[in-house]
Design an enzyme around this catalytic site. Structure first.
Site, PDB file in Angstrom:
ATOM      1  N   SER A 135      -5.315   5.911  -0.498  1.00 48.50           N
ATOM      2  CA  SER A 135      -5.185   4.457  -0.604  1.00 48.50           C
ATOM      3  C   SER A 135      -6.441   3.856  -1.227  1.00 48.50           C
ATOM      4  CB  SER A 135      -4.970   3.893   0.791  1.00 48.50           C
ATOM      5  OG  SER A 135      -4.822   2.507   0.706  1.00 48.50           O
ATOM      6  N   SER A 136      -6.235   2.965  -2.203  1.00 48.74           N
ATOM      7  CA  SER A 136      -7.388   2.304  -2.834  1.00 48.74           C
ATOM      8  C   SER A 136      -7.904   1.274  -1.843  1.00 48.74           C
ATOM      9  CB  SER A 136      -6.962   1.595  -4.108  1.00 48.74           C
ATOM     10  OG  SER A 136      -6.086   2.402  -4.836  1.00 48.74           O
TER      11      SER A 136
ATOM     12  N   GLU B   1      -0.732  -6.276   2.989  1.00 48.91           N
ATOM     13  CA  GLU B   1      -0.894  -5.439   4.184  1.00 48.91           C
ATOM     14  C   GLU B   1      -0.490  -6.181   5.447  1.00 48.91           C
ATOM     15  OE1 GLU B   1      -4.864  -3.882   4.257  1.00 48.91           O
ATOM     16  OE2 GLU B   1      -4.394  -2.362   2.754  1.00 48.91           O
TER      17      GLU B   1
ATOM     18  N   THR C 257      -1.648   2.642  -8.024  1.00 48.80           N
ATOM     19  CA  THR C 257      -2.730   3.373  -8.694  1.00 48.80           C
ATOM     20  C   THR C 257      -2.151   4.425  -9.630  1.00 48.80           C
ATOM     21  OG1 THR C 257      -4.072   2.980  -6.766  1.00 48.80           O
ATOM     22  CG2 THR C 257      -4.832   4.682  -8.253  1.00 48.80           C
TER      23      THR C 257
ATOM     24  N   SER D 174       0.847  -1.182   0.000  1.00 49.52           N
ATOM     25  CA  SER D 174       0.000   0.000   0.000  1.00 49.52           C
ATOM     26  C   SER D 174       0.891   1.244   0.000  1.00 49.52           C
ATOM     27  CB  SER D 174      -0.864  -0.014   1.253  1.00 49.52           C
ATOM     28  OG  SER D 174      -1.603   1.163   1.303  1.00 49.52           O
ATOM     29  N   GLY D 175       0.632   2.141  -0.936  1.00 49.85           N
ATOM     30  CA  GLY D 175       1.420   3.373  -1.020  1.00 49.85           C
ATOM     31  C   GLY D 175       2.657   3.230  -1.876  1.00 49.85           C
TER      32      GLY D 175
ATOM     33  N   ASN E 199      -0.989   5.630   3.191  1.00 45.29           N
ATOM     34  CA  ASN E 199      -1.187   6.309   1.908  1.00 45.29           C
ATOM     35  C   ASN E 199      -2.372   7.265   2.033  1.00 45.29           C
ATOM     36  OD1 ASN E 199      -1.569   7.040  -0.720  1.00 45.29           O
ATOM     37  ND2 ASN E 199      -1.759   4.958  -1.529  1.00 45.29           N
TER      38      ASN E 199
ATOM     39  N   GLY F  86      -2.348  -3.622  -2.109  1.00 42.83           N
ATOM     40  CA  GLY F  86      -1.074  -4.298  -1.863  1.00 42.83           C
ATOM     41  C   GLY F  86      -1.108  -5.134  -0.604  1.00 42.83           C
TER      42      GLY F  86
HETATM   43  N1  LIG Z   1       5.241   8.047 -10.179  1.00 40.56           N
HETATM   44  C1  LIG Z   1       4.980   8.814  -9.143  1.00 40.56           C
HETATM   45  N2  LIG Z   1       5.387  10.102  -9.129  1.00 40.56           N
HETATM   46  C2  LIG Z   1       5.102  10.901  -8.094  1.00 40.56           C
HETATM   47  N3  LIG Z   1       4.425  10.516  -7.003  1.00 40.56           N
HETATM   48  C3  LIG Z   1       4.000   9.254  -6.938  1.00 40.56           C
HETATM   49  C4  LIG Z   1       4.235   8.341  -8.018  1.00 40.56           C
HETATM   50  N4  LIG Z   1       3.682   7.168  -7.690  1.00 40.56           N
HETATM   51  C5  LIG Z   1       3.106   7.350  -6.467  1.00 40.56           C
HETATM   52  N5  LIG Z   1       3.281   8.578  -6.035  1.00 40.56           N
HETATM   53  C6  LIG Z   1       2.832   9.152  -4.731  1.00 40.56           C
HETATM   54  O1  LIG Z   1       2.538   8.096  -3.874  1.00 40.56           O
HETATM   55  C7  LIG Z   1       1.205   8.150  -3.415  1.00 40.56           C
HETATM   56  C8  LIG Z   1       0.647   6.750  -3.265  1.00 40.56           C
HETATM   57  O2  LIG Z   1       0.543   6.131  -4.504  1.00 40.56           O
HETATM   58  P1  LIG Z   1      -0.655   5.168  -4.886  1.00 40.56           P
HETATM   59  O3  LIG Z   1      -1.930   5.714  -4.414  1.00 40.56           O
HETATM   60  O4  LIG Z   1      -0.509   4.878  -6.321  1.00 40.56           O
HETATM   61  O5  LIG Z   1      -0.309   3.905  -4.047  1.00 40.56           O
HETATM   62  P2  LIG Z   1      -0.952   2.476  -4.131  1.00 40.56           P
HETATM   63  O6  LIG Z   1       0.133   1.542  -4.415  1.00 40.56           O
HETATM   64  O7  LIG Z   1      -2.074   2.511  -5.091  1.00 40.56           O
HETATM   65  O8  LIG Z   1      -1.480   2.273  -2.670  1.00 40.56           O
HETATM   66  P3  LIG Z   1      -2.772   1.514  -2.168  1.00 40.56           P
HETATM   67  O9  LIG Z   1      -2.496   0.085  -2.228  1.00 40.56           O
HETATM   68  O10 LIG Z   1      -2.909   2.009  -0.778  1.00 40.56           O
HETATM   69  O11 LIG Z   1      -3.854   1.958  -3.036  1.00 40.56           O
HETATM   70  C9  LIG Z   1       0.469   8.941  -4.446  1.00 40.56           C
HETATM   71  O12 LIG Z   1      -0.618   9.607  -3.888  1.00 40.56           O
HETATM   72  C10 LIG Z   1       1.560   9.921  -4.896  1.00 40.56           C
HETATM   73  O13 LIG Z   1       1.604  11.016  -4.036  1.00 40.56           O
HETATM   74 MG   LIG Z   2      -4.030   2.411  -4.952  1.00 42.43          MG
END
Ligand SMILES: Nc1ncnc2c1ncn2[C@@H]1O[C@H](COP(=O)(O)OP(=O)(O)OP(=O)(O)O)[C@@H](O)[C@H]1O
Ligand SMILES: [Mg+2]
Length: 1045
Positions: free
Chosen positions: A159-160, A388, A111, A106-107, A156, A386
């Site tokens: 977070s999704s 957890e 996404t 997660s994070g 995050n 992801g």
């Molecule tokens: N390529 C990137 N460039 C800049 N910032 C990023 C990038 N990827 C992720 N981030 C930062 O990280 C944060 C978390 O990313 P994201 O929401 O995609 O995580 P996730 O893997 O989908 O988590 P979860 O499993 O909780 O949904 C985003 O809100 C953003 O601020």
């Molecule tokens: Mg996500």
């Protein structure tokens, strides 16, 4: 060049396959070095590792999209766009469905990565109004789903809280047609509870912050988050996040996707109902029987909810506070205790929200779905929660981690296990690489008969008292010796003392680490039961959307069958997902989280190392290094590359394998790069494959040029031949036409010459029969005869001699017209001469006087026409007959010209007096009528001029020379009834005797000289003047007015 060196840069290789030496430390160091340089993407072959930068990077610009569009995967810097491009090209060119598997904690950036892939594909696929609309709808599904399905967690901020798999469908040209979204297990417990430092789903905060006052009033909501039981645990605002702006963006997105305003309102209404349910408070009461019961503490919120959804508050109250139980064919209404009541309320809120989320996904799918029947290719993008590991892990984490376990299995299967198995199958020499196969863990969880999920279901369905303890005991018994299962009991059986494992917990050794799950709530969450009374109450609501979410509430459809458990449903949907993913070509993006604090530029090696280990990246590199990057059946391989050899192009008659060997033998590829299996060709490094592709592209370009060349040559030749044929035809027709015209002209000329020649010959032959000049003579004769006839006829028929008769016969022939006109005027002049000659002298004199009068007055004085019929008599007094005028007669003697009575105007007052006027050849005499004695005798030589008016009056001013003797008193003003005659005769007399004309003024304003000075006379036409004559009015001493009519 720069990018290739970046791949080969020893300190931070772009592709970990090139890492030397390959150790965990060097791998970690490489990732760290690259991370600090801002290169967040690294390859292992064609797997992309992405380390979350936690800061915006300038590497997602449209220029970058162009750079990676149709790029050579290994010739450019590692980038997520490169893998997106590779997948998209593979989809278009090789017609293989693709899936992009994005995994990570997660994070870690899953996404964001999925959005980058989608936006890249949207940017490089073709454009057009319809296509752009589809793309926009696909992209805009993100803000909507994120609003309802994402929340801030400790790890995050966005977070999704649901799993998402999106199939984007393309037509054969690679244009997006639409898509299908599948969602997995929304974390609905968040609705009613979340840990400190986290938030509920974004939509609630967005709605309260961004909804207009009118909307909030319509939804019966207050803007303050703290007012709501489900939201008030933490401060609601998130730094750097504008909830209001996100709400508007979400509304815009819904509009783009095609939500009607009514649908949006209904959606928000149901959302508001969930929020308000949290504020329904229950209080404890006691029934008459002494049993504990609950009731609504404050009915206002309940009432508002019911107004929103169109339901009788009594129905909802009853459903919240009591429960219908069937006891042996009898239905009994039992009261609920306060905790039971709250349980029911929360279950209702969770159910409404999760069903609303499913509805939302389905509604988006309706908008973006592709019409059936179209042939399509699919690119799936998987962004699922992801792995957890929390302090306290419950059923949700268990399910989520199970899903991750399955995804890891795919990865292992496709990249590690299957690959190695294939080498053995194909007879390729191979030293096996050790790796951890997690199918044992998957089996532990999902095994149909003895897995944890199956045990849980069994426990849920078991009659009698069920609780988690019996469930845990069962697990302990079943998995007492399982390598990946632990609990307090199994540990004590093995004599292990572990304080970190509390009671009522079990621990699973997942591929990504050990996770301790607390079994409390497992059964309840798995059952996911909602009291039937509540679903029936929801179904009874008038709000269509809410009602449609609870079809089982329809009393007609009451079923005693228990709905499938949450675990069972999830297992089934994961199985479908796996099947779907297996059918596609996988592309991996493995996201890594560099630190726990969401800090930019902070790389925590321990944290990353743990992820590197459980993601199996080392094994991945090893297999990749030892193995072959590419394999393909000989048939399709030959088909794709046969143009590289002259022997296999365009047709190859031998076997596919021979053909493939032949093609490759002709190319400068080192032998260790290739391996020939039983059915497939293996190519070791991607670089060789790209080299092969490059050669193919060059060759294809050459072939295309050849085809173009031949075609252009053929087209030009045929066109030239056609033009030549046409040219010949046109010139043949033109020449023919020219010759025809020439011939016609020659013929015309020949005929003309012939005619002349014949005429000349005939004239020469007949000339002797004619005398020369006969025709001229004849003509002359005829002419003379005609003239003679005309003149004689005219002589005989002369018009009458009357002077006034102007008749004259017209000319009989045109040539006589001028002569006839001349004769006419001669005749007229002659007729007038004759008339004049026969006139007696008096008559002639009279006519002369009349002619003179005409010259003097015609068109100048209006009196003149009246004088025309009056003959000029001259003598009006009868001087000779009347003895009274003897004296006057003597004065006149025989020189009298005119004698008449006139009125003389008195110079002093303008009054008139009668006077006798005599005009002789020498004098003008004025006499008194009574005495008949001359009063004034003026010599004609004294008269300077005469002035008369324009009008028909008899007024005249006789201006005298200053030297005259008779005019001592000044000019005379007279009025005569024979004015025209008097002035005419005076003029004639002056002409006859003195050969000088009389200066005559005809004017309305003149000056006259009296003894006392000059007087300005003005003639005025006025009705006041009498008909007898003009009236003179003296105005002052130097002005006089003469009124005439
Ligand atoms: N390529 C990137 N460039 C800049 N910032 C990023 C990038 N990827 C992720 N981030 C930062 O990280 C944060 C978390 O990313 P994201 O929401 O995609 O995580 P996730 O893997 O989908 O988590 P979860 O499993 O909780 O949904 C985003 O809100 C953003 O601020
Ligand atoms: Mg996500």
């Amino acid at each position: 060049m720069e990018t290739t060196t970046s791949l080969l840069d020893a300190a931070a290789v772009g592709d970990l396959v090139l890492l030397d030496p390959l150790t965990e430390e060097s791998l970690l160091q490489t990732l760290q070095e690259r991370f600090h340089r801002g290169d967040i993407y690294t390859y292992i072959g064609n797997v992309v590792i992405s380390v979350n930068p936690y800061r915006p990077l300038p590497i997602y610009t449209p220029e970058k999209v162009q750079e990676y569009h149709n790029c050579n995967f290994f010739a450019v810097k590692p980038h997520i766009y490169a893998i997106a491009d590779d997948a998209y090209r593979s989809l278009c060119d090789r017609d293989r469905d693709q899936c992009i598997l994005i995994t990570g904690e997660s994070g870690a950036g899953k996404t964001e990565a999925s959005k980058l892939v989608m936006s890249y594909v949207a940017a490089v696929s073709s454009r057009g109004e319809e296509v752009d609309k589809v793309k926009e709808q696909l992209l805009q599904s993100n803000p909507v789903l994120e609003a309802f399905g994402n929340a801030k967690t400790i790890r995050n901020d966005n977070s999704s809280r649901f799993g998402k798999y999106m199939d984007v469908e393309f037509d054969f040209k690679g244009e997006p047609l639409g898509g299908v979204i599948s969602n997995y297990l929304l974390e609905k417990s968040r609705i009613v509870r979340h840990v400190k430092g986290e938030r509920n789903f974004h939509i609630f905060y967005q709605l309260l912050a961004g909804g207009s006052a009118q909307l909030l009033q319509q939804l019966k909501l207050r803007q303050d988050c703290r007012h709501y039981g489900y939201l008030n645990h933490e401060s609601s605002a998130l730094p750097g996040v504008d909830d209001a702006a996100n709400f508007h963006a979400m509304q815009d997105a819904m509009r783009v996707i095609g939500f009607s305003p009514a649908e949006v309102t209904a959606l928000l209404e149901v959302t508001a109902v969930v929020l308000k349910l949290g504020n329904v408070q229950l209080s404890s009461t006691f029934q008459a029987s002494g049993m504990e019961a609950c009731s609504i503490a404050e009915p206002r919120e309940l009432q508002e909810i019911c107004e929103l959804i169109g339901l009788d508050p009594g129905v909802l109250e009853r459903a919240l506070c009591s429960r219908t139980v069937k006891v042996r064919d009898e239905t009994v209404l039992t009261a609920l205790s306060v905790p039971q009541g709250y349980y029911g309320r929360d279950a209702l809120a969770k159910n409404i929200y999760s069903r609303l989320f499913d509805w939302l996904v389905n509604r988006i799918n309706t908008s973006i779905q592709v019409k059936p029947g179209e042939q399509r290719k699919v690119m799936g993008v998987l962004d699922i929660y992801g792995f957890e590991i929390f302090q306290d892990n419950s059923f949700e984490q268990f399910i989520i981690n199970y899903c991750n376990e399955k995804l890891q299995q795919i990865f292992i299967l496709l990249t590690l296990k299957e690959e190695q198995e294939e080498y053995v199958r194909e007879g390729i020499q191979w030293t096996p690489v050790e790796f951890f196969d997690n199918s044992i863990i998957c089996n532990l969880i999902e095994n149909g008969t003895g897995g944890i999920l199956a045990m849980l279901d069994e426990e849920c369905l078991r009659p009698g008292v069920v609780n988690e303890d019996t469930f845990l005991a069962k697990l302990n018994q079943l998995f007492a010796t399982h390598k990946h299962y632990e609990s307090k009991e199994t540990q004590s059986a093995r004599h292990i003392m572990d304080a970190s494992l509390p009671p009522r917990c079990f621990r699973i050794h997942h591929y990504a680490g050990k996770v301790t799950y607390n079994v409390t709530g497992f059964i309840e969450k798995n059952n996911d039961l909602l009291f039937r009374d509540l679903s029936q109450a929801m179904w009874a609501a008038r709000q269509e959307l809410l009602r449609s979410l609870f079809p089982e509430g329809d009393p007609q459809k009451v079923s005693l069958k228990l709905p499938p458990t949450a675990g069972c449903q999830f297992k089934a949907s994961v199985a479908t997902l796996m099947k779907n993913l297996y059918s596609k070509n996988p592309n991996y993006i493995r996201c890594i989280k560099p630190n726990e604090t969401k800090a930019a530029m902070l790389f925590t090696p321990e944290l990353v190392l743990a992820q590197v280990q459980y993601l199996g990246l080392m094994e991945n590199v090893r297999v990749r290094r030892a193995g072959y990057a590419f394999r393909q059946l000989y048939g399709p391989f030959l088909n794709r590359y046969k143009m590289l050899s002259a022997q296999t192009w365009p047709r190859w008659a031998g076997s596919d394998r021979d053909g493939a060997e032949l093609v490759l033998a002709e190319l400068p590829i080192p032998a260790e790069e290739l391996a020939f299996g039983h059915t497939k060709i293996f190519i070791r490094s991607p670089r060789t494959l790209f080299d092969l592709e490059r050669r193919r592209q060059e060759r294809v370009a050459q072939l295309a040029t050849l085809i173009q060349k031949m075609f252009r040559g053929w087209r030009c030749r045929t066109q030239y031949q056609l033009m030549r044929k046409s040219q010949i035809l046109i010139s043949a027709w033109f020449r023919g036409h020219q010759q025809k015209n020439k011939y016609k002209q020659m013929k015309r000329s020949a005929l003309l010459i012939q005619a002349y020649a014949r005429g000349w010959k005939v004239r020469r032959a007949y000339r002797r029969y004619f005398r020369s000049g006969a025709s001229a003579r004849l003509a002359n004769f005829i002419y003379r005869r005609l003239v003679q006839k005309f003149l004689v006829g005219l002589g005989r028929n002369l018009p009458p001699l009357a002077v006034l008769d102007r008749n004259w016969p017209p000319a009989p022939y045109k040539f006589l017209a001028n002569a006839n006109q001349e004769l006419r005027s001669i005749f007229y002049r002659w007729k007038c001469k004759k008339y004049r000659e026969q006139l007696p002298p008096q008559r002639r004199a009279l006519l002369q006087a009349k002619l003179c009068a005409s010259e003097l007055f015609k068109d100048k004085k209006s009196l003149y026409p009246k004088s025309l019929p009056q003959p000029f008599q001259g003598e009006y007094l009868g001087l000779t007959q009347n003895p009274k005028y003897q004296k006057l007669n003597a004065v006149a003697k025989d020189k009298l010209v005119m004698a008449d009575t006139v009125q003389k105007v008195n110079r002093a007052n303008g009054k008139t007096v009668p006077r006798l006027l005599l005009l002789t050849k020498e004098h003008l005499v004025l006499a008194d009528p009574k005495a008949a004695q001359p009063k004034t005798v003026l010599s004609l030589g004294d008269i300077r001029s005469v002035t008369v008016t324009r009008f028909s009056d008899g007024f005249l001013a006789l201006h005298l020379k200053e030297t005259s003797t008779g005019g001592a008193k000044g000019d005379f003003l007279l009025v005569s009834s024979h004015l025209i005659e008097l002035v005419t005769l005076l003029h004639q007399t002056l002409m006859d005797t003195r050969a000088q004309a009389l200066p005559l003024n005809i004017t309305d304003q003149f000056s006259t000289r009296f003894q006392k000075g000059d007087v300005a006379v003005t003639v005025v036409e006025s009705p006041k003047a009498s008909s007898d004559g003009p009236v003179c009015k003296k105005r002052g001493s130097h002005k006089m007015e003469v009124l005439v009519h």
